[in-house]
Design a protein around this motif. Structure first.
Motif, PDB file in Angstrom:
ATOM      1  N   GLU A 268     -42.678  64.337 -61.253  1.00 48.48           N
ATOM      2  CA  GLU A 268     -44.013  63.800 -61.009  1.00 48.48           C
ATOM      3  C   GLU A 268     -44.150  62.332 -61.353  1.00 48.48           C
ATOM      4  O   GLU A 268     -45.008  61.635 -60.813  1.00 48.48           O
ATOM      5  N   ALA A 269     -43.318  61.823 -62.252  1.00 48.98           N
ATOM      6  CA  ALA A 269     -43.384  60.403 -62.625  1.00 48.98           C
ATOM      7  C   ALA A 269     -43.127  59.498 -61.422  1.00 48.98           C
ATOM      8  O   ALA A 269     -43.539  58.339 -61.430  1.00 48.98           O
ATOM      9  N   ASP A 270     -42.486  60.010 -60.394  1.00 51.60           N
ATOM     10  CA  ASP A 270     -42.153  59.207 -59.214  1.00 51.60           C
ATOM     11  C   ASP A 270     -43.215  59.272 -58.117  1.00 51.60           C
ATOM     12  O   ASP A 270     -43.020  58.712 -57.043  1.00 51.60           O
ATOM     13  N   ALA A 271     -44.332  59.903 -58.389  1.00 51.92           N
ATOM     14  CA  ALA A 271     -45.369  60.040 -57.355  1.00 51.92           C
ATOM     15  C   ALA A 271     -45.787  58.683 -56.793  1.00 51.92           C
ATOM     16  O   ALA A 271     -46.053  58.558 -55.598  1.00 51.92           O
ATOM     17  N   ALA A 272     -45.821  57.636 -57.637  1.00 57.38           N
ATOM     18  CA  ALA A 272     -46.228  56.308 -57.164  1.00 57.38           C
ATOM     19  C   ALA A 272     -45.186  55.683 -56.235  1.00 57.38           C
ATOM     20  O   ALA A 272     -45.481  54.720 -55.540  1.00 57.38           O
ATOM     21  N   LEU A 273     -43.971  56.225 -56.207  1.00 59.65           N
ATOM     22  CA  LEU A 273     -42.943  55.770 -55.268  1.00 59.65           C
ATOM     23  C   LEU A 273     -42.937  56.610 -53.996  1.00 59.65           C
ATOM     24  O   LEU A 273     -42.526  56.143 -52.939  1.00 59.65           O
ATOM     25  N   CYS A 274     -43.364  57.845 -54.098  1.00 58.23           N
ATOM     26  CA  CYS A 274     -43.249  58.787 -52.982  1.00 58.23           C
ATOM     27  C   CYS A 274     -44.522  58.937 -52.168  1.00 58.23           C
ATOM     28  O   CYS A 274     -44.461  59.215 -50.973  1.00 58.23           O
ATOM     29  N   PHE A 275     -45.660  58.788 -52.797  1.00 53.08           N
ATOM     30  CA  PHE A 275     -46.940  59.026 -52.137  1.00 53.08           C
ATOM     31  C   PHE A 275     -47.803  57.790 -52.355  1.00 53.08           C
ATOM     32  O   PHE A 275     -48.630  57.755 -53.256  1.00 53.08           O
ATOM     33  N   THR A 276     -47.570  56.767 -51.538  1.00 47.89           N
ATOM     34  CA  THR A 276     -48.214  55.489 -51.789  1.00 47.89           C
ATOM     35  C   THR A 276     -48.476  54.713 -50.509  1.00 47.89           C
ATOM     36  O   THR A 276     -47.812  54.942 -49.499  1.00 47.89           O
TER      37      THR A 276
ATOM     38  N   VAL B 218     -52.269  61.228 -40.124  1.00 51.61           N
ATOM     39  CA  VAL B 218     -52.571  60.236 -41.148  1.00 51.61           C
ATOM     40  C   VAL B 218     -53.933  60.563 -41.748  1.00 51.61           C
ATOM     41  O   VAL B 218     -54.933  60.618 -41.033  1.00 51.61           O
ATOM     42  N   LEU B 219     -53.931  60.808 -43.071  1.00 51.17           N
ATOM     43  CA  LEU B 219     -55.162  61.075 -43.803  1.00 51.17           C
ATOM     44  C   LEU B 219     -55.505  59.834 -44.616  1.00 51.17           C
ATOM     45  O   LEU B 219     -54.638  59.258 -45.274  1.00 51.17           O
ATOM     46  N   GLU B 220     -56.772  59.450 -44.608  1.00 49.42           N
ATOM     47  CA  GLU B 220     -57.228  58.279 -45.349  1.00 49.42           C
ATOM     48  C   GLU B 220     -58.195  58.744 -46.432  1.00 49.42           C
ATOM     49  O   GLU B 220     -59.137  59.489 -46.146  1.00 49.42           O
ATOM     50  N   PRO B 221     -57.965  58.326 -47.680  1.00 51.27           N
ATOM     51  CA  PRO B 221     -58.893  58.738 -48.739  1.00 51.27           C
ATOM     52  C   PRO B 221     -60.315  58.270 -48.424  1.00 51.27           C
ATOM     53  O   PRO B 221     -60.517  57.146 -47.970  1.00 51.27           O
ATOM     54  N   ALA B 222     -61.286  59.127 -48.657  1.00 52.14           N
ATOM     55  CA  ALA B 222     -62.676  58.797 -48.359  1.00 52.14           C
ATOM     56  C   ALA B 222     -63.285  57.893 -49.429  1.00 52.14           C
ATOM     57  O   ALA B 222     -64.169  57.106 -49.127  1.00 52.14           O
ATOM     58  N   SER B 223     -62.806  57.978 -50.658  1.00 48.61           N
ATOM     59  CA  SER B 223     -63.386  57.153 -51.721  1.00 48.61           C
ATOM     60  C   SER B 223     -62.530  55.924 -51.993  1.00 48.61           C
ATOM     61  O   SER B 223     -61.304  55.954 -51.877  1.00 48.61           O
ATOM     62  N   ALA B 224     -63.200  54.836 -52.369  1.00 46.04           N
ATOM     63  CA  ALA B 224     -62.494  53.592 -52.716  1.00 46.04           C
ATOM     64  C   ALA B 224     -61.591  53.816 -53.926  1.00 46.04           C
ATOM     65  O   ALA B 224     -60.497  53.254 -54.004  1.00 46.04           O
ATOM     66  N   ARG B 225     -62.016  54.648 -54.837  1.00 46.67           N
ATOM     67  CA  ARG B 225     -61.212  54.936 -56.047  1.00 46.67           C
ATOM     68  C   ARG B 225     -59.887  55.608 -55.678  1.00 46.67           C
ATOM     69  O   ARG B 225     -58.834  55.236 -56.162  1.00 46.67           O
ATOM     70  N   ASP B 226     -59.954  56.606 -54.784  1.00 50.31           N
ATOM     71  CA  ASP B 226     -58.728  57.290 -54.358  1.00 50.31           C
ATOM     72  C   ASP B 226     -57.830  56.353 -53.560  1.00 50.31           C
ATOM     73  O   ASP B 226     -56.608  56.380 -53.694  1.00 50.31           O
ATOM     74  N   ALA B 227     -58.417  55.506 -52.714  1.00 44.67           N
ATOM     75  CA  ALA B 227     -57.632  54.548 -51.928  1.00 44.67           C
ATOM     76  C   ALA B 227     -56.923  53.557 -52.849  1.00 44.67           C
ATOM     77  O   ALA B 227     -55.752  53.228 -52.635  1.00 44.67           O
ATOM     78  N   ALA B 228     -57.619  53.080 -53.885  1.00 44.32           N
ATOM     79  CA  ALA B 228     -57.013  52.144 -54.831  1.00 44.32           C
ATOM     80  C   ALA B 228     -55.878  52.813 -55.600  1.00 44.32           C
ATOM     81  O   ALA B 228     -54.824  52.205 -55.827  1.00 44.32           O
ATOM     82  N   ALA B 229     -56.073  54.055 -56.003  1.00 40.49           N
ATOM     83  CA  ALA B 229     -55.022  54.774 -56.732  1.00 40.49           C
ATOM     84  C   ALA B 229     -53.791  54.966 -55.852  1.00 40.49           C
ATOM     85  O   ALA B 229     -52.655  54.837 -56.322  1.00 40.49           O
ATOM     86  N   LEU B 230     -53.994  55.241 -54.590  1.00 34.22           N
ATOM     87  CA  LEU B 230     -52.888  55.444 -53.656  1.00 34.22           C
ATOM     88  C   LEU B 230     -52.098  54.155 -53.434  1.00 34.22           C
ATOM     89  O   LEU B 230     -50.897  54.186 -53.203  1.00 34.22           O
ATOM     90  N   GLY B 231     -52.754  53.019 -53.526  1.00 30.51           N
ATOM     91  CA  GLY B 231     -52.098  51.730 -53.312  1.00 30.51           C
ATOM     92  C   GLY B 231     -51.669  51.029 -54.591  1.00 30.51           C
ATOM     93  O   GLY B 231     -51.182  49.902 -54.541  1.00 30.51           O
ATOM     94  N   ALA B 232     -51.811  51.690 -55.727  1.00 25.70           N
ATOM     95  CA  ALA B 232     -51.474  51.067 -57.010  1.00 25.70           C
ATOM     96  C   ALA B 232     -49.981  50.775 -57.118  1.00 25.70           C
ATOM     97  O   ALA B 232     -49.147  51.497 -56.573  1.00 25.70           O
ATOM     98  N   GLU B 233     -49.675  49.719 -57.848  1.00 23.93           N
ATOM     99  CA  GLU B 233     -48.282  49.352 -58.077  1.00 23.93           C
ATOM    100  C   GLU B 233     -47.668  50.336 -59.073  1.00 23.93           C
ATOM    101  O   GLU B 233     -48.276  50.652 -60.097  1.00 23.93           O
ATOM    102  N   PRO B 234     -46.458  50.823 -58.797  1.00 20.40           N
ATOM    103  CA  PRO B 234     -45.826  51.761 -59.729  1.00 20.40           C
ATOM    104  C   PRO B 234     -45.371  51.044 -61.005  1.00 20.40           C
ATOM    105  O   PRO B 234     -45.154  49.832 -61.003  1.00 20.40           O
ATOM    106  N   ALA B 235     -45.219  51.803 -62.070  1.00 19.55           N
ATOM    107  CA  ALA B 235     -44.746  51.233 -63.333  1.00 19.55           C
ATOM    108  C   ALA B 235     -43.318  50.720 -63.186  1.00 19.55           C
ATOM    109  O   ALA B 235     -42.927  49.760 -63.834  1.00 19.55           O
ATOM    110  N   SER B 236     -42.539  51.364 -62.314  1.00 21.74           N
ATOM    111  CA  SER B 236     -41.148  50.967 -62.090  1.00 21.74           C
ATOM    112  C   SER B 236     -40.767  51.281 -60.654  1.00 21.74           C
ATOM    113  O   SER B 236     -41.285  52.230 -60.070  1.00 21.74           O
ATOM    114  N   MET B 237     -39.861  50.479 -60.106  1.00 22.61           N
ATOM    115  CA  MET B 237     -39.356  50.738 -58.753  1.00 22.61           C
ATOM    116  C   MET B 237     -38.119  51.635 -58.796  1.00 22.61           C
ATOM    117  O   MET B 237     -37.531  51.917 -57.765  1.00 22.61           O
TER     118      MET B 237
END
Length: 188
Positions: free
Chosen positions: A81-89, A56-75
């Motif tokens: 690559e458009a599905d990155a928010a569904l696959c890597f979140t 388990v890798l944890e982003p060191a910056s708050a900005r990267d952590a927020a981007a990783l936890g962002a809500e996707p545009a669509s489920m």
């Protein structure tokens, strides 16, 4: 990033991580333990956990952590690559949707060894990469957004594996299928 190997001495565990989705000569490797820091593609990460089946890798910056936890545009996955928010979140709604597509805790999921792909609504697809019932081993591969996200090799009955944030245990390896049983795991 690949989890290329691990070792343990009874009190701690270390892992070898390799840059890239597939093995190629000359790739960068890191030998890491809990608390180690690595930099990949301009982003810094801390190693939070090293297990027999994942790191388990944890982003060191708050900005990267927020981007990783962002809500996707669509489920609904569209592919690539458009599905990155569904696959890597780390987004709880996405993780809950992925988990909801698997059998309930204690129930099984059978992956057939027929070259077929089992697809899930959030974009995850699973295949049996090989099956050797005589040796009692199998491989399971997972892809999301057209990117390999997990490859478990030399699985045996009782081995753990995690798919889409859900923990499974290999329940059985037969001539025709790999049966995975969903096990309970405490939520982070």
């Amino acid at each position: 990033m690949q989890y290329a190997g691990a070792s343990a001495d009874g009190s701690s565990r270390t892992a070898t991580l390799r840059a890239g989705a597939r093995y190629e000569a000359g790739q960068r490797e890191w030998n890491v333990g809990v608390g180690a820091r690595i930099s990949l593609a301009g982003h810094a990460y801390a190693v939070r956990q090293v297990c027999s089946y994942r790191v388990v890798l944890e982003p060191a910056s708050a900005r990267d952590a927020a981007a990783l936890g962002a809500e996707p545009a669509s489920m609904k996955p569209t592919g690539g690559e458009a599905d990155a928010a569904l696959c890597f979140t780390t987004n709880r709604a996405v993780l809950d949707a992925a988990a909801g597509n698997f059998p309930a805790e204690g129930e099984s999921l059978s992956l057939l060894d027929n070259g077929g792909v089992q697809r899930f609504p959030t974009g995850l697809s699973l295949t049996v990469s090989y099956l050797d019932a005589q040796a009692g081993t199998a491989g399971v591969a997972a892809n999301c957004a057209g990117v390999p996200v997990a490859a478990y090799e030399d699985l045996r009955t009782g081995d753990p594996l995690e798919l889409g944030g859900v923990l499974f245990e290999v329940g059985d390896i037969t001539e025709a299928a790999v049966r995975l049983t969903r096990v309970a795991v405490p939520r982070p």
